[in-house]
Design a protein around this motif. Structure first.
Motif, short mmCIF file in Angstrom:
data_model
loop_
_atom_site.label_atom_id
_atom_site.label_comp_id
_atom_site.label_asym_id
_atom_site.label_seq_id
_atom_site.Cartn_x
_atom_site.Cartn_y
_atom_site.Cartn_z
N MET A 68 0.84 -1.20 0.05
CA MET A 68 -0.03 -0.09 0.15
C MET A 68 0.75 1.11 -0.07
O MET A 68 1.65 1.36 0.71
N ILE A 69 0.53 2.25 -0.90
CA ILE A 69 1.48 3.53 -1.01
C ILE A 69 0.71 4.91 -0.75
O ILE A 69 1.16 5.72 -0.60
N ALA A 70 -0.99 4.52 -0.86
CA ALA A 70 -1.60 5.45 -0.50
C ALA A 70 -3.01 5.30 -0.21
O ALA A 70 -3.34 3.94 -0.50
N ALA A 71 -3.77 5.75 0.74
CA ALA A 71 -4.85 5.35 1.24
C ALA A 71 -5.98 6.27 1.78
O ALA A 71 -5.45 7.40 2.18
N GLY B 72 2.43 11.32 -7.28
CA GLY B 72 1.43 12.02 -6.96
C GLY B 72 0.39 11.19 -6.21
O GLY B 72 -0.95 11.32 -6.44
N PRO B 73 0.68 10.41 -5.42
CA PRO B 73 -0.44 9.26 -4.88
C PRO B 73 -1.65 9.97 -4.21
O PRO B 73 -2.66 9.64 -4.46
N GLY B 74 -1.41 11.00 -3.32
CA GLY B 74 -2.40 11.74 -2.72
C GLY B 74 -3.52 12.20 -3.70
O GLY B 74 -4.75 12.08 -3.58
N ASN B 75 -3.00 13.02 -4.81
CA ASN B 75 -3.88 13.54 -5.73
C ASN B 75 -4.65 12.48 -6.69
O ASN B 75 -5.62 12.78 -6.86
N ASN C 160 -6.30 23.48 -4.94
CA ASN C 160 -5.86 23.18 -6.17
C ASN C 160 -7.33 22.63 -7.00
O ASN C 160 -7.44 22.37 -7.84
N TRP C 161 -8.25 22.07 -5.99
CA TRP C 161 -9.46 21.61 -6.41
C TRP C 161 -10.65 22.59 -6.43
O TRP C 161 -10.67 23.72 -5.80
#
Length: 328
Positions: A226-229, A254-257, A287-288
């Motif tokens: 797992m690299i982002a969640a 950019g896993p968070g985005n 950004n969103w």
């Protein structure tokens, strides 16, 4: 989550109660409160507030629609009867149009009401189509998201997945906790695993939410790791994102985005969500395209000499301590 918080996060010096209002033998309102007892220049105070700390943003009362004013009045009466020196009820970070805000559209009889701004929550509105939403983003940010998406899609060993209700296993949540603790939160002792009480609270809340079918986990994995969640809670047609984390080792992807984009995309595709609420308002939300849902803190003080004097003394004492701390 309030029940889990009360079991694992209440300080030993505090006590907690749950107020229940009934009408014709059936419950019409609930309010969990933590009671703090203080003394100032010989004056005693009992102050009530719902659960709130770094691990839970706010808790509102739950009331049958149309009964808010009557239920709040009954709760205030009960508090004055139960606690001899009851001096204040503080409803922390209450969202607009919530049960408490509806109850407080008029000041309860015999009380003073104070309000103050308590920040806001960034919310994604799921209206129209996903393509329309993406086209509404700033061009540079949108292009960067598309570029990262193509890069990830070209990697055969990257997997994005969503887990709902009973699919959210204990093992999956353990991996989520380990990921959150692997970065700066772990180094600064701000991760869930850095605190035994926070860990116990989240594990208990996670299991309760899973049994109710409200728990949701969105993950990105690389080579099975797992690299982002994102850890979310669904209530009706709203999703509340309680925790977001990613591996700093793979920040170039950019896993968070990408996770946020996929969560928004899923909401549009499934058609089961009207809003994604981030609970906080951070700089990266700019950004969103988001709307801000304001929070307000309401403070109710009985119009009696002892509570008013005690509150004034306590406020003055805290102010003096703050001034001295800055000077010395």
């Amino acid at each position: 989550m309030a029940c889990s918080w009360l079991e694992h996060r209440v300080k030993p010096s505090h006590e907690w109660i749950v107020l229940v209002a009934q009408s014709e033998g059936r419950p019409v309102g609930f309010l969990p409160l933590v009671i703090q007892k203080r003394a100032c220049v010989g004056l005693h105070m009992s102050i009530g507030a719902p659960p709130q700390d770094t691990q839970i943003s706010s808790v509102d009362m739950v009331v049958e629609i149309g009964s808010e004013v009557a239920v709040l009045a009954a709760f205030l009466k009960r508090l004055s009867e139960e606690f001899q020196f009851f001096s204040q009820l503080e409803m922390l970070r209450i969202a607009e149009k919530s049960c408490s805000s509806r109850a407080l559209h008029q000041v309860p009889k015999g009380h003073l009401l104070q309000t103050r701004s308590a920040g806001a929550a960034a919310c994604y509105q799921i209206t129209g189509s996903f393509d329309e939403y993406m086209n509404s983003l700033k061009p540079n940010f949108s292009r960067n998201l598309r570029r990262l998406q193509r890069k990830i899609e070209g990697m055969a060993d990257v997997e994005l997945a969503s887990f709902i209700g009973q699919q959210c296993t204990d093992d999956l949540f353990d991996r989520f906790l380990e990921l959150e603790a692997s970065g700066w939160k772990g180094k600064e002792r701000g991760a869930i695993l850095s605190s035994p009480t926070a860990t116990a609270y989240y594990r208990d809340a996670f299991r309760r939410l899973r049994e109710l079918g409200w728990c949701e986990l969105y993950t990105m994995s690389l080579d099975g790791g797992m690299i982002a969640a994102q850890f979310g809670v669904r209530m009706n047609r709203r999703v509340f994102l309680f925790k977001i984390c990613y591996s700093e080792e793979f920040s170039n992807l950019g896993p968070g985005n990408i996770m946020m984009m996929r969560t928004i995309e899923r909401a549009f595709q499934q058609g089961d969500t009207d809003e994604i609420n981030c609970l906080t308002d951070m700089s990266w939300h700019n950004n969103w395209v988001v709307t801000r849902r304001p929070y307000t803190t309401y403070t109710l003080t009985p119009k009696r000499i002892a509570p008013l004097v005690a509150k004034s003394c306590w406020t003055s004492t805290r102010l003096l301590k703050s001034v001295f701390a800055r000077i010395f």
